[in-house]
Design an enzyme around this catalytic site. Structure first.
Site, PDB file in Angstrom:
ATOM      1  N   LYS A 147       0.854  -1.184   0.000  1.00 41.38           N
ATOM      2  CA  LYS A 147       0.000   0.000   0.000  1.00 41.38           C
ATOM      3  C   LYS A 147       0.891   1.234   0.000  1.00 41.38           C
ATOM      4  O   LYS A 147       1.695   1.429   0.913  1.00 41.38           O
ATOM      5  CB  LYS A 147      -0.909  -0.011   1.232  1.00 41.38           C
ATOM      6  CG  LYS A 147      -1.774   1.228   1.335  1.00 41.38           C
ATOM      7  CD  LYS A 147      -2.746   1.153   2.500  1.00 41.38           C
ATOM      8  CE  LYS A 147      -3.527   2.453   2.619  1.00 41.38           C
ATOM      9  NZ  LYS A 147      -4.467   2.431   3.743  1.00 41.38           N
ATOM     10  N   ARG A 156     -10.376  10.320   2.015  1.00 41.44           N
ATOM     11  CA  ARG A 156     -10.181  10.909   3.352  1.00 41.44           C
ATOM     12  C   ARG A 156     -11.278  11.893   3.683  1.00 41.44           C
ATOM     13  O   ARG A 156     -11.625  12.082   4.839  1.00 41.44           O
ATOM     14  CB  ARG A 156      -8.785  11.528   3.448  1.00 41.44           C
ATOM     15  CG  ARG A 156      -7.755  10.412   3.461  1.00 41.44           C
ATOM     16  CD  ARG A 156      -6.340  10.906   3.595  1.00 41.44           C
ATOM     17  NE  ARG A 156      -5.428   9.783   3.357  1.00 41.44           N
ATOM     18  CZ  ARG A 156      -4.139   9.912   3.122  1.00 41.44           C
ATOM     19  NH1 ARG A 156      -3.588  11.106   3.110  1.00 41.44           N
ATOM     20  NH2 ARG A 156      -3.398   8.845   2.925  1.00 41.44           N
ATOM     21  N   LYS A 173      -2.172  -1.492  -3.874  1.00 43.16           N
ATOM     22  CA  LYS A 173      -3.053  -0.322  -3.808  1.00 43.16           C
ATOM     23  C   LYS A 173      -2.236   0.948  -3.923  1.00 43.16           C
ATOM     24  O   LYS A 173      -1.227   1.041  -3.216  1.00 43.16           O
ATOM     25  CB  LYS A 173      -3.779  -0.358  -2.466  1.00 43.16           C
ATOM     26  CG  LYS A 173      -4.672   0.817  -2.221  1.00 43.16           C
ATOM     27  CD  LYS A 173      -5.278   0.735  -0.848  1.00 43.16           C
ATOM     28  CE  LYS A 173      -6.034   2.040  -0.594  1.00 43.16           C
ATOM     29  NZ  LYS A 173      -6.295   2.250   0.786  1.00 43.16           N
ATOM     30  N   SER A 210     -10.138   5.829  -4.451  1.00 42.53           N
ATOM     31  CA  SER A 210     -11.058   6.969  -4.595  1.00 42.53           C
ATOM     32  C   SER A 210     -10.603   7.961  -5.662  1.00 42.53           C
ATOM     33  O   SER A 210     -11.425   8.480  -6.418  1.00 42.53           O
ATOM     34  CB  SER A 210     -11.219   7.656  -3.240  1.00 42.53           C
ATOM     35  OG  SER A 210      -9.955   8.043  -2.728  1.00 42.53           O
TER      36      SER A 210
END
Ligand code: PBG
Length: 323
Positions: A196, A206, A249, A275
């Site tokens: 990650k 966030r 990710k 996102s």
């Protein structure tokens, strides 16, 4: 006999039937996991402005959503909780009646066959927004492990099917495996966010999860984006500690890392299309600058072609219609 004019690559591209016959990568709704945000209370459906089309739901409405999601053929969801109370030790992350624990129960009751994956991390639950316990301005690795293990265990107790640690502390997979095994949850798999990266692509999330760090950033625990060899060491370590599924990710900007992991390890591999990947496409589509459906199918196919078996995507519900 080699090369033009005997060889004509275009011969096999002449019709959709021919193209489909030799297609190397196929993407299926069964490969997708849909991320969902859950808030406390009831009858809540809040728009997330940085991610048009995505919402924060209270458990009651989330359970209804889950039924529709299951009906669309999506096999799994991954849950992120946004608690009302945050503190230094993320108490709500492992509270038996915490926002996630209640959501899991409501969803499993409404649709027992939909797999519920839980994101195991403390950042949404700490007052400072970091993914662990802060001591002298630094996230303390070993103190955090105990809380992560408690959190994962409480998710399993509430009925989670898979736990997915995303904090990037060293040793968390081992700590979680021990806690699960020690309490009768030997059969609950761990999907580790193994590689990650400390990525700017998490910006919209966030806002959605109210989890931006109040000071500093996450670069002392998440990976430095230029590194791929280190990603293989992270994956190797998580497998050694007991991960059942490993993850890379973000997805689209890290296709090379997905490919390296696929070629190196024979473990199920997930990729998280985050996102920022979603927000970029949504924003351009809303302007009419690109064909959203075609772009999304192409992106998901590219992530699969790179080697991912599972794709976590905010586009899962739309893709279920489009694929
Ligand atoms: C929690 C977590 C994050 C994401 C998944 N789990 C945020 C972060 O690390 O800051 C990002 C997901 C996304 O951007 O879609 N640590």
């Amino acid at each position: 006999m080699s090369g033009f004019p005997q060889l004509r690559m275009r011969r096999l591209r002449r019709s959709e039937t021919l193209r489909a016959l030799i297609r190397e990568t196929k993407i299926d709704v069964g490969d997708l996991i849909y991320p969902l945000f859950v808030v406390e209370g009831s009858k809540a459906k809040q728009k997330i402005s940085s991610m048009p089309g995505q919402y924060r739901f209270s458990s009651d409405l989330l359970a209804k959503e889950a039924e529709e999601i299951a009906r669309s053929g999506i096999p799994a969801i991954i849950l992120f909780g946004i608690p009302q109370k945050k503190d230094e030790v993320a108490s709500q992350a492992y509270h038996p009646k915490g926002v996630i624990q209640q959501a899991i129960k409501a969803i499993k009751k409404a649709t027992p066959h939909l797999l519920v994956v839980t994101d195991v991390c403390l950042c949404e639950y700490t007052s400072h927004g970091h993914c662990g316990v802060v001591v002298d301005g630094d996230v303390d690795n070993d103190k955090t492990l105990e809380l992560l293990a408690k959190t994962a265990l409480s998710h399993a107790e509430a009925g989670a099917d898979i736990v997915a640690p995303s904090d990037m502390m060293d040793g968390r997979v081992k700590a979680i495996r021990q806690a699960l095994d020690g309490n009768g949850f030997q059969n609950i798999p761990i999907m580790a966010y193994a590689a990650k990266y400390a990525s700017a692509f998490y910006g919209p999330f966030r806002e959605a999860a109210e989890s931006a760090p109040q000071f500093g950033d996450r670069r002392s625990y998440q990976m430095d984006p230029p590194n791929w060899r280190e990603a293989l060491r992270e994956v190797e370590q998580d497998i050694a500690e007991g991960a059942d599924i490993v993850m890379v990710k973000p997805a689209l900007p890290y296709l090379d890392v997905i490919r390296k992991v696929r070629d190196t390890f024979n473990y199920p591999l997930a990729a998280y299309s985050v996102s920022g990947e979603y927000a970029m496409v949504k924003a351009a589509a809303q302007q009419g600058w690109l064909d959203e459906k075609k772009i999304v199918v192409e992106m998901l196919t590219a992530i699969k072609r790179a080697g991912a078996d599972i794709i976590i995507t905010y586009y899962a519900r739309e893709a279920a219609q489009w694929l």
